[in-house]
Write an enzyme that holds these catalytic residues in place. Structure first.
Site, PDB file in Angstrom:
ATOM      1  N   GLY A   1       0.816  -1.210   0.000  1.00  0.00           N
ATOM      2  CA  GLY A   1       0.000   0.000   0.000  1.00  0.00           C
ATOM      3  C   GLY A   1       0.850   1.260   0.000  1.00  0.00           C
ATOM      4  O   GLY A   1       0.542   2.233  -0.699  1.00  0.00           O
ATOM      5  N   THR A   2       1.918   1.252   0.757  1.00  0.00           N
ATOM      6  CA  THR A   2       2.757   2.448   0.881  1.00  0.00           C
ATOM      7  C   THR A   2       3.346   2.830  -0.481  1.00  0.00           C
ATOM      8  O   THR A   2       3.301   3.989  -0.884  1.00  0.00           O
ATOM      9  CB  THR A   2       3.881   2.191   1.905  1.00  0.00           C
ATOM     10  OG1 THR A   2       3.276   1.810   3.146  1.00  0.00           O
ATOM     11  CG2 THR A   2       4.736   3.419   2.119  1.00  0.00           C
TER      12      THR A   2
ATOM     13  N   ASN B   1      -8.247   3.573   8.803  1.00  0.00           N
ATOM     14  CA  ASN B   1      -7.729   2.358   9.444  1.00  0.00           C
ATOM     15  C   ASN B   1      -7.968   2.326  10.953  1.00  0.00           C
ATOM     16  O   ASN B   1      -8.024   1.258  11.540  1.00  0.00           O
ATOM     17  CB  ASN B   1      -6.234   2.195   9.146  1.00  0.00           C
ATOM     18  CG  ASN B   1      -5.447   3.477   9.263  1.00  0.00           C
ATOM     19  OD1 ASN B   1      -5.802   4.494   8.674  1.00  0.00           O
ATOM     20  ND2 ASN B   1      -4.392   3.446  10.034  1.00  0.00           N
TER      21      ASN B   1
ATOM     22  N   SER C   1      -3.460  -3.397  -0.553  1.00  0.00           N
ATOM     23  CA  SER C   1      -2.336  -4.110   0.070  1.00  0.00           C
ATOM     24  C   SER C   1      -2.730  -5.551   0.375  1.00  0.00           C
ATOM     25  O   SER C   1      -3.806  -5.789   0.947  1.00  0.00           O
ATOM     26  CB  SER C   1      -1.963  -3.377   1.357  1.00  0.00           C
ATOM     27  OG  SER C   1      -1.027  -4.131   2.085  1.00  0.00           O
ATOM     28  N   GLY C   2      -1.851  -6.499   0.028  1.00  0.00           N
ATOM     29  CA  GLY C   2      -2.157  -7.920   0.199  1.00  0.00           C
ATOM     30  C   GLY C   2      -2.386  -8.354   1.638  1.00  0.00           C
ATOM     31  O   GLY C   2      -3.308  -9.117   1.928  1.00  0.00           O
ATOM     32  N   HIS C   3      -1.552  -7.838   2.548  1.00  0.00           N
ATOM     33  CA  HIS C   3      -1.602  -8.414   3.899  1.00  0.00           C
ATOM     34  C   HIS C   3      -2.802  -7.970   4.717  1.00  0.00           C
ATOM     35  O   HIS C   3      -3.002  -8.452   5.831  1.00  0.00           O
ATOM     36  CB  HIS C   3      -0.285  -8.170   4.645  1.00  0.00           C
ATOM     37  CG  HIS C   3      -0.015  -6.759   5.069  1.00  0.00           C
ATOM     38  ND1 HIS C   3      -0.115  -6.366   6.370  1.00  0.00           N
ATOM     39  CD2 HIS C   3       0.375  -5.657   4.371  1.00  0.00           C
ATOM     40  CE1 HIS C   3       0.212  -5.070   6.465  1.00  0.00           C
ATOM     41  NE2 HIS C   3       0.508  -4.627   5.260  1.00  0.00           N
TER      42      HIS C   3
ATOM     43  N   THR D   1      12.145  -7.069 -11.107  1.00  0.00           N
ATOM     44  CA  THR D   1      11.591  -8.420 -11.277  1.00  0.00           C
ATOM     45  C   THR D   1      10.440  -8.611 -10.296  1.00  0.00           C
ATOM     46  O   THR D   1      10.555  -8.270  -9.120  1.00  0.00           O
ATOM     47  CB  THR D   1      12.702  -9.468 -11.046  1.00  0.00           C
ATOM     48  OG1 THR D   1      13.737  -9.208 -11.982  1.00  0.00           O
ATOM     49  CG2 THR D   1      12.179 -10.888 -11.232  1.00  0.00           C
TER      50      THR D   1
ATOM     51  N   CYS E   1       3.500   6.082  21.425  1.00  0.00           N
ATOM     52  CA  CYS E   1       4.486   6.609  22.369  1.00  0.00           C
ATOM     53  C   CYS E   1       5.883   6.397  21.820  1.00  0.00           C
ATOM     54  O   CYS E   1       6.873   6.601  22.483  1.00  0.00           O
ATOM     55  CB  CYS E   1       4.324   6.071  23.778  1.00  0.00           C
ATOM     56  SG  CYS E   1       4.356   4.336  23.932  1.00  0.00           S
TER      57      CYS E   1
END
Ligand code: PLP
Length: 402
Positions: free
Chosen positions: A74-75, A154, A202-204, A240, A328
């Site tokens: 995603g990033t 999120n 994003s996959g995860h 690749t 924190c």
């Protein structure tokens, strides 16, 4: 006996589905070819990349499979969209985003502004996390290169009116990108019928592997690569390909689509029961976000006068995983930028916990959280000077944090 672990941090990441792992395995061994090679080893891998693109196309309701560009997550997809727009939108150097974006967008935009490459407009939100539409309309103009506003937040799950935002962006001649990392796989998406130009996933976050994602780029939208050096992805992302990752992402997309209709209601019912149970059992607790328009899997509950980190530690001892928005890290003890943007008071923002469900959660998870949370909160409040003061002064108590 150790209690069965309860994982309610699925907005952070999800377990890779065992079927996804199975689909990936051959691509670490027998099917090891390079898709760019002119021989049979390469060709079979090339077909696997195409098959995964079709699976993603189906999940996104995209008109064409070649609108999907694989990225490392995603990033990278977010970075690609914004950098690309600043290059292709000649004469336009302004970026509009919201105050509650993921750092993948917010810190990039801050960096671009700091280095003089873009002017940023950060649009605020109301107490429910909804975008300030008036400020958005005002910010749009002839210099706007791109608007990047997330599909769903999120931390709170609040859903943004992306179609309406995209229409307004287009009326100003700007591109519209959405970080849909938290929406894809949880909400139905139909990009063929949409105004969205670019979308990150994003996959995860959908039971796929980590380190893989995609940027959807509508046919006809000019896109410049962020990463140069090869012709892969039709010149739109060099390097690749992460073949096992891509195959896993495709399988995860197929499974998410197959489960979507049932899971949306099932998971929302679990989430609602959890919220109701917590609010009934624990005084001075409330939910944040927009109850009317939010992700089915996300609950963000603020427990006043205690620290989220302490809550998480005690939950962890009980084998329960969730997350707190407060960071924190860097020793700042600043609560979540999302809750601060929503003007959630410090006394509550510090004690906010995000519970995020997936198709792997069930009723027993909710039972377990409801069994232990009241005790955890009561224990921490006994130790909290703020809570003791609150007990003395009643509702008039209004502490200021240094
Ligand atoms: N955008 C949002 C809204 C997210 O929740 C996340 C993950 O936390 C990301 C972007 C980053 O995605 P990735 O971990 O694939 O880089």
């Amino acid at each position: 006996m150790e209690p069965t672990p309860v994982y309610l941090d699925n907005n952070a990441t999800t377990r890779t589905d065992p079927d996804v792992v199975q689909a990936m395995l051959p691509f670490f061994s027998e099917q090891f070819g390079n898709a760019s090679s002119m021989h049979a080893f390469g060709a079979e891998v090339g077909s696997a990349l195409s098959a995964a693109r079709k699976q993603l196309q189906a999940l996104l309701g995209a008109a064409f499979d070649h609108e999907i560009v694989y990225t490392s997550g995603g990033t990278e997809a977010d970075n690609t969209a914004i950098f690309s727009a600043l290059e292709t939108q000649v004469g336009r150097d302004e970026v509009i985003t919201s105050a509650v974006e993921h750092p993948a967008v917010l810190s990039l935009v801050a960096h671009l502004e700091k280095t003089g490459r873009a002017k940023a407009h950060i649009i605020g939100v109301d107490a429910k996390g909804r975008l300030d539409m008036e400020a958005y309309r005002k910010a749009l103009g002839p210099k706007t290169a791109i608007v990047s506003i997330m599909w769903a937040n999120n931390e709170t799950g609040t859903i943004f009116p992306v179609e309406q935002l995209a229409e307004l962006a287009h009326a100003a001649g700007a591109l519209f990108h959405t970080d849909a990392v938290q929406a894809v796989g949880k909400l139905p998406i139909n990009l063929a019928e949409s105004e969205i130009d670019m979308l990150s996933l994003s996959g995860h976050k959908l039971h796929g592997p980590k380190g893989i994602g995609a940027l959807y780029v509508r046919k006809g939208t000019r896109q410049r690569p962020l990463i140069r050096g090869g012709h892969q992805e039709r010149g739109r992302r060099a390097g690749t390909e992460n073949v096992p990752g891509i195959v896993g992402l495709g399988k995860a997309a197929e499974l998410a689509l197959a489960h979507m209709a049932d899971e949306q209601t099932r998971v929302a019912a679990l989430r609602d029961r959890l919220e109701k149970g917590l609010l009934e059992a624990i005084p001075n607790s409330f939910t944040t976000g927009d109850p009317a328009t939010r992700l089915p899997n996300t609950a963000n509950v603020a427990f006043e006068y205690i620290e989220g980190e302490a809550i998480l530690l005690l939950m962890n001892r009980e084998g329960i995983a969730a997350s707190s928005g407060s960071a924190c890290t860097s020793g700042s003890l600043e609560p979540s930028h999302v809750l601060r943007a929503m003007n959630v008071p410090y006394t509550a923002a510090h004690g906010a916990i995000r519970f995020s469900f997936s198709r792997e959660n069930g009723e027993a998870d909710v039972d377990r959280v409801l069994e232990v949370m009241p005790g955890i909160i009561a224990r921490l409040r006994e130790m909290s000077p703020f809570w003791r003061e609150r007990e003395k002064q009643g509702a008039a108590f209004n502490p200021t944090y240094a």
